[in-house]
Scaffold this active site. Sequence first.
Site, PDB file in Angstrom:
ATOM      1  N   ARG A   1      12.921   9.500   7.143  1.00 44.04           N
ATOM      2  CA  ARG A   1      12.924   8.492   8.205  1.00 44.04           C
ATOM      3  C   ARG A   1      14.300   7.899   8.455  1.00 44.04           C
ATOM      4  O   ARG A   1      14.762   7.806   9.599  1.00 44.04           O
ATOM      5  CB  ARG A   1      11.988   7.313   7.845  1.00 44.04           C
ATOM      6  CG  ARG A   1      10.575   7.487   8.270  1.00 44.04           C
ATOM      7  CD  ARG A   1       9.673   6.757   7.306  1.00 44.04           C
ATOM      8  NE  ARG A   1       9.731   7.453   6.029  1.00 44.04           N
ATOM      9  CZ  ARG A   1       8.961   8.494   5.712  1.00 44.04           C
ATOM     10  NH1 ARG A   1       8.037   8.886   6.541  1.00 44.04           N
ATOM     11  NH2 ARG A   1       9.087   9.124   4.563  1.00 44.04           N
ATOM     12  N   THR A   2      14.961   7.461   7.400  1.00 39.36           N
ATOM     13  CA  THR A   2      16.187   6.690   7.610  1.00 39.36           C
ATOM     14  C   THR A   2      17.260   7.556   8.259  1.00 39.36           C
ATOM     15  O   THR A   2      17.848   7.189   9.273  1.00 39.36           O
ATOM     16  CB  THR A   2      16.680   6.102   6.268  1.00 39.36           C
ATOM     17  OG1 THR A   2      15.614   5.340   5.715  1.00 39.36           O
ATOM     18  CG2 THR A   2      17.895   5.205   6.467  1.00 39.36           C
TER      19      THR A   2
ATOM     20  N   ARG B   1      23.407   6.521   2.112  1.00 42.04           N
ATOM     21  CA  ARG B   1      22.340   6.343   1.120  1.00 42.04           C
ATOM     22  C   ARG B   1      22.848   6.908  -0.192  1.00 42.04           C
ATOM     23  O   ARG B   1      23.471   7.986  -0.219  1.00 42.04           O
ATOM     24  CB  ARG B   1      21.063   7.054   1.549  1.00 42.04           C
ATOM     25  CG  ARG B   1      20.039   7.120   0.432  1.00 42.04           C
ATOM     26  CD  ARG B   1      18.689   7.545   0.896  1.00 42.04           C
ATOM     27  NE  ARG B   1      18.052   6.516   1.689  1.00 42.04           N
ATOM     28  CZ  ARG B   1      16.784   6.558   2.089  1.00 42.04           C
ATOM     29  NH1 ARG B   1      16.022   7.596   1.757  1.00 42.04           N
ATOM     30  NH2 ARG B   1      16.250   5.587   2.813  1.00 42.04           N
TER      31      ARG B   1
ATOM     32  N   HIS C   1      17.726  -2.246   1.021  1.00 46.29           N
ATOM     33  CA  HIS C   1      17.532  -1.311   2.142  1.00 46.29           C
ATOM     34  C   HIS C   1      17.369  -2.178   3.395  1.00 46.29           C
ATOM     35  O   HIS C   1      16.272  -2.316   3.948  1.00 46.29           O
ATOM     36  CB  HIS C   1      16.295  -0.462   1.866  1.00 46.29           C
ATOM     37  CG  HIS C   1      16.128   0.728   2.760  1.00 46.29           C
ATOM     38  ND1 HIS C   1      16.837   0.905   3.938  1.00 46.29           N
ATOM     39  CD2 HIS C   1      15.308   1.819   2.649  1.00 46.29           C
ATOM     40  CE1 HIS C   1      16.453   2.044   4.506  1.00 46.29           C
ATOM     41  NE2 HIS C   1      15.542   2.616   3.742  1.00 46.29           N
TER      42      HIS C   1
ATOM     43  N   LYS D   1      32.279  18.346  -6.719  1.00 45.19           N
ATOM     44  CA  LYS D   1      33.532  18.672  -7.410  1.00 45.19           C
ATOM     45  C   LYS D   1      34.065  17.472  -8.173  1.00 45.19           C
ATOM     46  O   LYS D   1      35.134  17.525  -8.762  1.00 45.19           O
ATOM     47  CB  LYS D   1      34.584  19.104  -6.384  1.00 45.19           C
ATOM     48  CG  LYS D   1      34.205  20.298  -5.559  1.00 45.19           C
ATOM     49  CD  LYS D   1      35.313  20.579  -4.546  1.00 45.19           C
ATOM     50  CE  LYS D   1      34.873  21.572  -3.499  1.00 45.19           C
ATOM     51  NZ  LYS D   1      35.776  21.589  -2.346  1.00 45.19           N
TER      52      LYS D   1
HETATM   53  C1  NCD Z   1      12.047   3.913   1.360  1.00 41.87           C
HETATM   54  C2  NCD Z   1      13.324   4.092   0.556  1.00 41.87           C
HETATM   55  O1  NCD Z   1      13.989   5.120   0.650  1.00 41.87           O
HETATM   56  O2  NCD Z   1      13.637   3.164  -0.174  1.00 41.87           O
HETATM   57  N1  NCD Z   1      11.887   4.895   2.343  1.00 41.87           N
HETATM   58  C3  NCD Z   1      12.358   4.651   3.594  1.00 41.87           C
HETATM   59  O3  NCD Z   1      13.543   4.583   3.808  1.00 41.87           O
HETATM   60  N2  NCD Z   1      11.456   4.391   4.544  1.00 41.87           N
HETATM   61  C4  NCD Z   1      10.840   3.714   0.544  1.00 41.87           C
HETATM   62  C5  NCD Z   1      10.516   4.695  -0.531  1.00 41.87           C
HETATM   63  O4  NCD Z   1      11.190   5.716  -0.717  1.00 41.87           O
HETATM   64  O5  NCD Z   1       9.545   4.441  -1.236  1.00 41.87           O
END
Ligand code: NCD
Length: 484
Positions: A68-69, A118, A146, A97
């Site tokens: 999703r993100t 991320r 997040h 590396k």
């Molecule tokens: C979440 C995350 O990556 O923290 N997912 C997301 O971005 N919607 C929640 C999760 O992984 O449980």
Amino acid sequence: MPAKSQPVTRHVVSINDLSKREIEAIFEIAQAYLDELGDPKYPYRIGRSIDIGSRHILASLFYEPSTRTRLSFESAMLRMGGEIITSDDPAVSSAKKGESLADTIRVISNYADIIVIRHPRDGAARLAAEYSPIPVINGGDGSHEHPTQTLCDLFTLKKKNKRLENMKIAISGDLKGSRTIHSFVYALARFGAIIEPMPAAGMELPHHVDRRLREEFQSKVVPKNTPGSDDADFDALYVTSDQPHQQSLFSGTEVDYGFFVQKKVDALYVTRFQKERWADDKDNQAPYLKIDTKFMKDAKYSDASVMHPLPRVGELDTDLDNDRRAVYFQQAAYGVPIRMALITMLLGLKKNKSLQTFPDGFAKPEYPLYRQSINTGLRCLNDNCISRDPAEQHYAANKFHIIRNATGDACRLRCLYCETDIEEETAKDFVVCDTTKHHYVRGLEPLLHASDDRLRHLIIYQSEAEAERDGHHARAGRTARVAG
Ligand code: NCD
């Protein structure tokens, strides 16, 4: 003539980097995008593109799995007519590396106009922001935060309830490991919510998050069963002081504790067990609450939106998918307009709607910052902090905010990157060295009232032995605890 102030580069690492006004401004733009570009058949979906972001490039830098993100950020940029460059597999990037994140960011910031990152390490996004001349957005860093998921969550709540203030929200599952929860509870507290934690056993909110809610966001802990106690008892609610009837709670007058407990909840936010954040021994996890139609029959949840950041792995039954209260697919769909709005504000694509026009961000308390040379002295005690990553040891100086307690005679230290606290009790055997004289005293007392200039001459060690190893010696007659 006074020098023209330089525009600041704004980053969104924590939800607390945004003021409430900024959050509302992001929602206004997201709504405008939905109105202008929404799919008439599916109201949550952006169905058309524009060219407001043409000539801009988004770099998505993902060191951890994401669906999703990453895809909604990339869709958002493409919907705005922009371009994207992606690194989504650390195994085929220079991280493999051994390249540091700091160097990667210094390089990538020449290739793009905005970065979303991320990373599995707590605080990685803050380190990235330190080394980036262009805006950095945190797409999830370890179990820290997040913030853009929280924007999607709040927007969903706002659309459903027509307001953001004073809601009652229950949060269930892995409250310790879920970064979505940490950003969410800070935002909820700032909007005056009542928060009802329903953690799986051993997965309560981290102590430092609980303490911040109580001490920085004025949440009062109201025990569900035994009124009167102020402990961080996990069978308790957090109540923040926005509503007039809640204010009596804080002025010490008679309080109907039952009122807070019995209130129907506006939403139930479910999270999965964050398997990747726990050591293997947690694999045989304690029973985990499963939310299904039977659970939702309780009158308390009769009007509660069912929320989940997704992915779900069994804790949220698919039998709820067609329930009128289920909003989790809307949350995910709103990822596009919300991220379009955030990119718009960070890049200043709409006149008078830039985040630069709110240079103050969230008016949080300004704590003095203690910055220590890179390879000496105290390191963050959180093993998963980015500052503990061997690849970053020449880039992540140990930096701690000094947070004095209410009486001003002791302090705790908060890592600038992962925001985990070293509590007063843990720090009581630390020593502070004066590098101009090479002597040390026990305890953090020298930090309490030191000027920025003075702080530069002090080094904290976890023990006398470490300080001695670095050539310091106890100040004559002061090896015992320094008087306050
Ligand atoms: C979440 C995350 O990556 O923290 N997912 C997301 O971005 N919607 C929640 C999760 O992984 O449980």
